[in-house]
Design a protein around this motif. Structure first.
Motif, short mmCIF file in Angstrom:
data_model
loop_
_atom_site.label_atom_id
_atom_site.label_comp_id
_atom_site.label_asym_id
_atom_site.label_seq_id
_atom_site.Cartn_x
_atom_site.Cartn_y
_atom_site.Cartn_z
N ASN A 1 0.80 -1.11 -0.06
CA ASN A 1 -0.12 -0.01 -0.16
C ASN A 1 1.01 1.40 -0.10
O ASN A 1 1.52 1.61 0.77
CB ASN A 1 -0.91 -0.03 1.20
CG ASN A 1 -1.80 0.76 1.44
OD1 ASN A 1 -1.64 2.07 0.60
ND2 ASN A 1 -2.62 0.79 2.48
N LYS B 1 -4.82 16.06 -0.78
CA LYS B 1 -5.53 15.04 -0.20
C LYS B 1 -6.11 14.47 -1.89
O LYS B 1 -6.62 14.91 -2.86
CB LYS B 1 -6.89 15.18 -0.43
CG LYS B 1 -7.61 13.94 0.53
CD LYS B 1 -8.74 14.57 1.44
CE LYS B 1 -10.00 13.76 1.38
NZ LYS B 1 -10.28 12.04 0.67
N LEU B 2 -5.16 12.76 -1.44
CA LEU B 2 -5.85 12.03 -3.36
C LEU B 2 -7.52 11.53 -3.02
O LEU B 2 -8.49 11.63 -2.25
CB LEU B 2 -4.62 11.13 -3.09
CG LEU B 2 -3.86 10.60 -3.21
CD1 LEU B 2 -2.96 9.74 -3.17
CD2 LEU B 2 -3.17 12.02 -4.52
N THR C 1 -9.43 9.41 -4.21
CA THR C 1 -9.33 8.37 -4.60
C THR C 1 -11.40 7.91 -3.57
O THR C 1 -11.62 8.77 -3.00
CB THR C 1 -8.48 7.23 -3.98
OG1 THR C 1 -8.23 7.35 -2.78
CG2 THR C 1 -7.42 7.47 -4.78
N GLN D 1 -10.40 2.39 -2.07
CA GLN D 1 -9.50 2.50 -3.27
C GLN D 1 -8.41 3.12 -2.23
O GLN D 1 -7.76 4.23 -1.58
CB GLN D 1 -10.50 3.75 -4.02
CG GLN D 1 -9.52 3.72 -5.31
CD GLN D 1 -9.56 3.96 -6.48
OE1 GLN D 1 -10.40 4.95 -5.86
NE2 GLN D 1 -10.03 3.85 -7.51
N GLN D 2 -7.21 2.09 -2.50
CA GLN D 2 -6.33 2.82 -1.88
C GLN D 2 -4.85 2.60 -3.67
O GLN D 2 -5.15 1.57 -4.22
CB GLN D 2 -5.54 2.03 -1.15
CG GLN D 2 -6.02 1.88 0.34
CD GLN D 2 -7.23 2.01 0.46
OE1 GLN D 2 -7.03 0.21 0.11
NE2 GLN D 2 -8.43 2.19 0.79
N THR E 1 -4.96 0.20 -8.56
CA THR E 1 -6.06 0.41 -6.88
C THR E 1 -6.89 -0.68 -6.69
O THR E 1 -7.30 -1.50 -7.49
CB THR E 1 -6.66 1.97 -7.34
OG1 THR E 1 -7.70 1.84 -8.78
CG2 THR E 1 -6.09 3.04 -7.45
N SER F 1 0.06 4.41 0.32
CA SER F 1 -0.52 5.66 0.88
C SER F 1 0.41 6.17 1.77
O SER F 1 0.26 7.32 1.86
CB SER F 1 -2.06 5.00 1.16
OG SER F 1 -3.11 4.56 0.38
N LYS F 2 0.78 5.49 2.90
CA LYS F 2 1.76 5.63 3.55
C LYS F 2 2.65 7.11 2.72
O LYS F 2 3.24 7.69 4.06
CB LYS F 2 2.60 5.60 4.46
CG LYS F 2 1.13 5.34 5.48
CD LYS F 2 1.40 3.35 6.83
CE LYS F 2 0.25 3.63 7.96
NZ LYS F 2 0.82 2.84 8.21
N ILE G 1 2.99 8.06 0.06
CA ILE G 1 2.21 9.11 -0.38
C ILE G 1 2.11 10.37 0.16
O ILE G 1 2.26 11.49 0.14
CB ILE G 1 1.55 8.89 -1.05
CG1 ILE G 1 2.01 7.86 -2.59
CG2 ILE G 1 0.69 9.62 -2.49
CD1 ILE G 1 0.84 7.44 -3.52
N SER G 2 2.08 10.12 1.15
CA SER G 2 1.01 10.74 1.99
C SER G 2 2.45 12.29 3.18
O SER G 2 1.96 13.08 3.17
CB SER G 2 0.56 10.00 3.53
OG SER G 2 1.33 9.64 4.47
#
Length: 136
Positions: free
Chosen positions: A18, A107-108, A110, A114-115, A49, A20-21, A23-24
């Motif tokens: 994943n 903020k994405l 998505t 959805q990740q 995704t 997400s982290k 990218i954040s």
């Protein structure tokens, strides 16, 4: 436009990470309104995704990939190069190396479940790199 990279280690064998982290950590690069394009560097990996949960990630996606491009089938790549990752290249080509996601104010955009995930189809651990391009 801006660019940054995500670098991480994987174990291979259809391991799903994943993003997400990772990218954040670059949320400040996602100011305003724009698009984030992520590109997987390498020919045995992919980005897509999914709903990042144990049922899909740990079982279903791997099971489907094994049916579509079995690891024990004959691959000309393996016969030519005397290696064992022909299926990895085929799986990578089917899923694709990149994804583009809109963002707004860090903020994405998505869906709720959805990740963005990186899939390593290779047969061994690797150091992986994703190139992120921000267009705003």
């Amino acid at each position: 436009m801006k660019r940054f990279s995500l670098e991480f280690d994987t174990r291979g064998n259809t391991e799903i990470t994943n993003l997400s982290k990772l990218i954040s950590k670059h949320a400040s690069d996602l100011s305003g309104v724009g698009l984030l394009h992520l590109f997987a560097v390498g020919s045995t990996c992919a980005i897509t995704t999914v709903e990042f949960e144990a049922g899909l990630v740990q079982h279903d996606l791997r099971q489907v990939m094994q049916k579509i491009a079995p690891d024990d089938a004959f691959y000309h790549h393996e016969a030519t190069w005397s290696d064992d990752n022909g299926h990895s290249h085929v799986r990578s080509a089917l899923v694709g190396p990149g994804v583009t996601v809109p963002f707004e104010n860090g903020k994405l955009l998505t869906g709720e479940w959805q990740q963005i995930v990186f899939i390593d189809f290779d047969t061994r651990p690797r150091k992986r790199k994703v190139i992120a391009t921000v267009i705003s």
